[in-house]
Design an enzyme around this catalytic site. Structure first.
Site, PDB file in Angstrom:
ATOM      1  N   GLY A  11       0.818  -1.220   0.000  1.00  0.00           N
ATOM      2  CA  GLY A  11       0.000   0.000   0.000  1.00  0.00           C
ATOM      3  C   GLY A  11       0.846   1.263   0.000  1.00  0.00           C
ATOM      4  O   GLY A  11       2.067   1.225  -0.142  1.00  0.00           O
ATOM      5  N   GLN A  12       0.141   2.403   0.183  1.00  0.00           N
ATOM      6  CA  GLN A  12       0.808   3.708   0.066  1.00  0.00           C
ATOM      7  C   GLN A  12       1.953   3.844   1.078  1.00  0.00           C
ATOM      8  O   GLN A  12       3.058   4.262   0.716  1.00  0.00           O
ATOM      9  CB  GLN A  12      -0.221   4.827   0.281  1.00  0.00           C
ATOM     10  CG  GLN A  12       0.293   6.189  -0.153  1.00  0.00           C
ATOM     11  CD  GLN A  12      -0.455   7.356   0.492  1.00  0.00           C
ATOM     12  OE1 GLN A  12      -1.228   7.184   1.429  1.00  0.00           O
ATOM     13  NE2 GLN A  12      -0.211   8.546  -0.012  1.00  0.00           N
ATOM     14  N   TYR A 142     -15.073   5.130   8.868  1.00  0.00           N
ATOM     15  CA  TYR A 142     -13.613   5.088   9.020  1.00  0.00           C
ATOM     16  C   TYR A 142     -13.213   5.617  10.407  1.00  0.00           C
ATOM     17  O   TYR A 142     -12.446   4.974  11.133  1.00  0.00           O
ATOM     18  CB  TYR A 142     -13.001   5.952   7.921  1.00  0.00           C
ATOM     19  CG  TYR A 142     -11.502   6.054   7.917  1.00  0.00           C
ATOM     20  CD1 TYR A 142     -10.699   4.941   7.686  1.00  0.00           C
ATOM     21  CD2 TYR A 142     -10.869   7.292   8.095  1.00  0.00           C
ATOM     22  CE1 TYR A 142      -9.321   5.059   7.634  1.00  0.00           C
ATOM     23  CE2 TYR A 142      -9.501   7.416   8.047  1.00  0.00           C
ATOM     24  CZ  TYR A 142      -8.723   6.297   7.814  1.00  0.00           C
ATOM     25  OH  TYR A 142      -7.356   6.414   7.762  1.00  0.00           O
TER      26      TYR A 142
HETATM   27  C1  AKB Z   1      -8.000   9.410   4.324  1.00  0.00           C
HETATM   28  O1  AKB Z   1      -8.160  10.478   3.701  1.00  0.00           O
HETATM   29  O2  AKB Z   1      -8.879   8.561   4.487  1.00  0.00           O
HETATM   30  C2  AKB Z   1      -6.647   9.157   4.936  1.00  0.00           C
HETATM   31  C3  AKB Z   1      -6.577   9.670   6.344  1.00  0.00           C
HETATM   32  C4  AKB Z   1      -6.413  11.109   6.608  1.00  0.00           C
HETATM   33  O3  AKB Z   1      -6.675   8.907   7.244  1.00  0.00           O
HETATM   34  N1  AKB Z   1      -5.619   9.754   4.133  1.00  0.00           N
END
Ligand code: AKB
Length: 318
Positions: A11-12, A142
């Protein structure tokens, strides 16, 4: 000596972290893992690489025991915008794989590093200089998984003495592997499009301030935290870190110093804009500085110069 297993290493973050870990700790002490085995990829070709679906607890444990690892860096996760497309599946991926990582760490007596995010904060958190300890009521799936992750990592430390450590990463900007499905991804795409097309259409609106960091600083952050003295770590899961608080026009101004004809316009994506609006403008990073000397090297202009130089070299652009 550290023997480190990395999940999500294609991944990144992983694709750059694995290379730096191999340089620092030695080729034989870094076990990169991922769900695919691409050809002509330095993560796969230049050291130990094992296929691993992190949902598979038995295989995860088998590999950790086979290589006698004592540090696990768990990177595999679904990012913010992608998680909103399929919230329930994202909950399962982010939380089930975290529990596997926690259990494998407990059983093998390994340190566990995980990535939290600015997404762990929500619309009720203070917007500017968001403190380390404050209201955290995220409104995205998230963010909910990140808060749950922070709490579970604290729980495993308190209950089982697992040496859990984590940072709340801001948007990460890199020139090796593009991010997939994040809200801050615009800040990476803008550099690619500036060189390839001379223009970029941003899905995040002007004046939307978000914390960001250049990938070399993020890699340094991870290594500094896993090397930090455990006795000094009070806020383990997870530390606020950031290198800059920026909005799209500021990146455009920085790019124009190198590419004066660059044009930025907007086609705002309401879903990602809503996510961005619920996140802080800027984090207070003083606790990370105090407990493990967090520092960074790249501000916006230094990062822009390096991004454009590296991408230009890679693509043979003028
Ligand atoms: C996202 O944009 O989901 C990620 C983060 C800030 O966790 N890059």
């Amino acid at each position: 000596m550290k023997r480190i297993l990395v999940t999500g290493s294609l991944g990144q973050i992983g694709s750059e972290l694995v290379i730096e870990l191999r340089k620092k700790y030695g080729i034989d002490n870094v076990i990169a893992t991922g769900r695919r085995k691409p050809i002509n990829n330095p993560v796969v070709d230049d050291g130990i690489y094992e296929l691993l679906d992190v949902n598979d607890y038995d295989e995860f444990l088998r590999l950790a025991q086979k290589y006698q690892v004592n540090v696990i860096i768990h990177l595999a996760a679904v990012l913010s915008a992608k998680a909103e497309e399929n919230p329930l599946a994202s909950w399962h991926i982010n939380m089930d794989t975290l529990l596997n990582a926690l259990e494998v760490s407990r059983i093998t007596n390994s340190m566990l590093f995980t990535c939290s995010s600015i997404g762990a904060f929500g619309p009720n958190s203070p917007k500017d200089h968001t403190p380390q300890d404050t209201i955290m009521r995220p409104t995205t799936m998230y963010g909910i998984t990140k808060v749950a992750q922070e709490l579970l990592c604290d729980y495993y430390f308190l209950k089982y003495n697992v040496d859990t450590r984590s940072v709340r990463f801001p948007g990460l900007i890199s020139n090796v592997t593009k991010p997939g499905g994040g809200t801050t991804d615009y800040a990476v795409h803008i550099y690619y499009d500036a060189l390839e097309k001379g223009k970029y259409t941003s899905f995040i609106d002007k004046n939307t301030y978000l914390d960001m960091m250049y990938m070399p600083d993020a890699i340094k952050c991870i290594i500094d935290l896993i090397e930090a003295d455990a006795n000094k770590l009070i806020h383990r899961n997870a530390y606020n870190v950031s290198a800059m608080s920026i909005e799209p026009e500021m990146i455009a101004t920085s790019i124009k110093k190198h590419l004066p004809n660059f044009v930025l316009d907007y086609e705002v994506d309401p879903i990602r804009q809503n996510i961005a609006n619920s996140w802080p403008n800027s984090l207070d990073t003083s606790i990370a500085k105090k407990e493990w000397n967090f520092s960074y090297q790249y501000d916006l202009d230094k990062m822009t110069s390096d991004m454009l130089k590296v991408l230009q070299n890679k693509k043979g652009c003028k």
